[in-house]
Motif scaffolding. Structure first.
Motif, short mmCIF file in Angstrom:
data_model
loop_
_atom_site.label_atom_id
_atom_site.label_comp_id
_atom_site.label_asym_id
_atom_site.label_seq_id
_atom_site.Cartn_x
_atom_site.Cartn_y
_atom_site.Cartn_z
N GLY A 85 -52.87 21.88 -24.89
CA GLY A 85 -52.37 21.79 -23.52
C GLY A 85 -50.88 21.50 -23.43
N TYR A 86 -50.29 21.07 -24.54
CA TYR A 86 -48.85 20.74 -24.55
C TYR A 86 -48.03 21.79 -25.31
CZ TYR A 86 -49.88 16.28 -22.37
OH TYR A 86 -50.30 15.32 -21.47
N THR A 126 -46.98 12.98 -17.40
CA THR A 126 -47.96 13.00 -18.49
C THR A 126 -48.52 11.61 -18.78
OG1 THR A 126 -48.39 13.57 -20.80
CG2 THR A 126 -46.17 12.80 -20.31
N HIS A 137 -46.60 24.24 -14.90
CA HIS A 137 -47.67 23.92 -15.86
C HIS A 137 -48.55 22.81 -15.30
CE1 HIS A 137 -49.75 23.98 -19.63
NE2 HIS A 137 -49.35 22.78 -20.03
N ARG A 138 -49.87 22.99 -15.47
CA ARG A 138 -50.82 21.96 -15.06
C ARG A 138 -51.92 21.90 -16.11
NH1 ARG A 138 -53.77 20.97 -9.19
NH2 ARG A 138 -55.44 19.63 -9.97
N PHE A 139 -52.25 20.70 -16.56
CA PHE A 139 -53.23 20.54 -17.63
C PHE A 139 -54.00 19.25 -17.40
CE2 PHE A 139 -54.08 18.84 -22.02
CZ PHE A 139 -55.06 19.76 -22.36
N TYR A 140 -55.31 19.32 -17.67
CA TYR A 140 -56.14 18.11 -17.54
C TYR A 140 -57.16 18.14 -18.66
CZ TYR A 140 -59.20 14.54 -15.50
OH TYR A 140 -59.93 13.41 -15.29
N HIS A 141 -57.35 17.02 -19.32
CA HIS A 141 -58.28 16.98 -20.45
C HIS A 141 -58.93 15.60 -20.55
CE1 HIS A 141 -59.95 17.80 -24.42
NE2 HIS A 141 -59.47 16.64 -24.81
N SER A 187 -45.60 23.23 -22.99
CA SER A 187 -44.60 22.24 -22.59
C SER A 187 -43.50 22.10 -23.64
CB SER A 187 -45.29 20.89 -22.36
OG SER A 187 -46.48 21.10 -21.63
N HIS A 224 -51.29 16.28 -16.87
CA HIS A 224 -49.93 16.71 -17.20
C HIS A 224 -49.48 17.78 -16.21
CE1 HIS A 224 -46.49 18.11 -19.35
NE2 HIS A 224 -47.06 19.07 -20.02
#
Ligand code: DHB
Ligand code: FE
Length: 285
Positions: free
Chosen positions: A36-37, A10, A264-268, A40, A278
């Protein structure tokens, strides 16, 4: 024996810490980031580790420009959140794990990586913001944390390859510790951002998403990318991403085991001046 159950990746933007501490998470600017978290934080509760090995960078807080270790392992019993100019963040102090940290230092140094052993160190947003993102705002962090600081501030910084190989040595060290601990390894910092000079504000979505793809599927190829490419494509502070290769190098598949599971995959974009990325990867039994 201890084992590495998962790796977490992250970004660590300081403004995220301020948004949390000042109760701004539901503001329109911040709401999509914290959303997005959500996964998590639940995942952390469901997959509570015994220890977190947290790879991060100090921002001239604990280590001024007078002394710059390339790799520093925190062996203290506790670490105090640093005052970065606005007073220390109102977060719990970080409890260490001196026994495991000392074992890792012994093993990794004997494996030819020169670690600096740090028995007293304050920890800045590089470490506390990832903890806040993953754990929320508890009265105490859920488990002991071993801080592992990497110099990505003052050149020369370590290469991606060195970080990746260091991850392998850390895995060997953790998995030879004679206590059945579940250990998570976190790689933090990044993604693309540049805080100074004519290119300040640089963000590169394409580079970031390619990095995430490669880190998941072909980390050895990503490890071969030289740091000039990070600086050119991801900005001067984008070099923080090499720290993710330490965590990735500690996963089972790098050592002949099964591929990790991407949970989990996150992009911002944006968070302050930074693209936020993340990932959570679980080792398969
Ligand atoms: C910002 C990002 C960082 O990684 C950092 O260490 C400081 C500031 C930012 O986006 O503002
Ligand atoms: Fe940073």
């Amino acid at each position: 024996m201890a084992r590495i159950t998962a790796s977490v990746y992250t970004s660590h933007v300081p403004a995220i810490g301020a948004a949390l501490d000042l109760g701004k998470t539901q503001e329109p600017y911040w709401q999509p980031l914290f959303k997005g978290y959500e996964f998590s934080k639940q995942w952390m509760k469901d997959n509570q580790p015994d220890v977190i090995f947290l790879v991060y960078n100090d921002h001239a807080t604990a280590f001024s420009l007078e002394m710059i270790p390339t790799f520093a392992i925190g062996t203290a019993a506790e670490f105090t959140p640093a005052d970065e100019g606005w007073g220390p963040r109102p977060v719990p102090k970080v409890i260490g794990h001196p026994e495991l940290a000392s074992h890792i230092a012994q093993s990794v140094i004997q494996d030819d990586f020169d670690l600096t052993i740090v028995n007293k160190m304050d920890v800045d947003h590089g470490l506390t913001v990832p903890l806040s993102l993953m754990c929320g705002q508890p009265d105490a962090w859920p488990c002991p944390v071993i801080p592992f600081a990497v110099n990505v501030v003052q050149y020369p910084v370590p290469s991606g390859n060195r970080c990746y190989n260091l991850g392998k040595a850390i895995r060997k060290a953790i998995e030879s510790y004679d206590e059945p601990l579940k250990v998570q390894i976190w790689g933090t910092g990044g993604m693309s951002h540049q805080l100074q000079g004519p290119r300040a504000g640089l963000i590169n979505r394409e580079f970031d998403n390619h990095f995430l793809d490669k880190l998941i599927a072909d980390p050895a190829a990503q490890a071969a990318v030289p740091h000039i490419d990070y600086v050119r494509e991801a900005g001067s502070e984008g070099i923080e991403l090499v720290m993710w290769l330490i965590a990735r190098g500690a996963m089972a598949d790098v050592n002949g085991g099964p591929k990790p599971k991407l949970v989990h995959r996150f992009y911002h974009v944006p968070a302050s001046n930074t693209a936020v990325g993340h990932l959570i990867l679980e080792n398969q039994a």
